[in-house]
Design a protein around this motif. Structure first.
Motif: not given
Length: 177
Positions: A65-71
């Motif tokens: 899975t991918i940890t989301p990047a800060w928007p």
């Protein structure tokens, strides 16, 4: 009757466990059983990049899975010129005379690469539910602006500690000179 042939003594290999052998086996086993260091001891990195991780469901193999990047935030000067609506994450909201909570939120936001300038809450309508703001002095906040509501939600989730509010469809109502 013939006697079985005797093997000379020096031809028989004897197996003796020596103290050295025991010590080597003990060291090897101890090395295999040493626990891994805590995550608390591991160096941390800034949360601005996405990092691959694995999630394990019971009975399933590990799935990446991918940890989301800060928007990406919308700078306040751009928020003032946006004609459409946008979303805001209020990191902290406090009375005009309580600057400590605002300062702490602003410092943490800056450490993550975000600006969160102190702003009168009344200048970014609608005012969050439960906040009394009828004049500039009633409540100030540390906002971070986003073009898309899902970016505001993601930021609030990644922030970790509770935010004061996430408000959608806001418009900057005060002009700064």
């Amino acid at each position: 009757m013939r006697h079985p042939r005797r093997i000379p003594r020096h031809a028989v290999r004897r197996h003796h466990t020596t103290p050295l052998t025991f010590a080597l086996v003990t060291l090897v086993l101890a090395g295999c059983m040493t626990p891994a260091p805590d995550d608390a001891d591991a160096p941390t990195t800034a949360p601005t990049e996405a990092a691959p991780t694995t999630a394990v469901a019971p009975g399933d193999a590990a799935t990446p899975t991918i940890t989301p990047a800060w928007p990406t935030a919308l700078p306040e000067d751009e928020a003032m010129s946006v004609t459409g609506s946008y979303s805001v994450v209020w990191l902290a909201i406090a009375p005009d005379d309580d600057t400590d909570s605002l300062d702490a939120a602003q410092a943490r936001a800056e450490s993550l690469g975000y600006g969160a300038p102190a702003t009168p809450v009344i200048c970014v309508p609608p005012v969050p539910a439960g906040v009394v703001a009828e004049s500039w002095d009633d409540a100030w906040g540390a906002p971070v602006y986003f073009r898309e509501p899902q970016d505001a939600d993601l930021f609030a989730e990644l922030w970790g500690s509770p935010v004061a509010a996430v408000v959608r469809d806001v418009h900057l109502a005060c002009g700064w000179g």
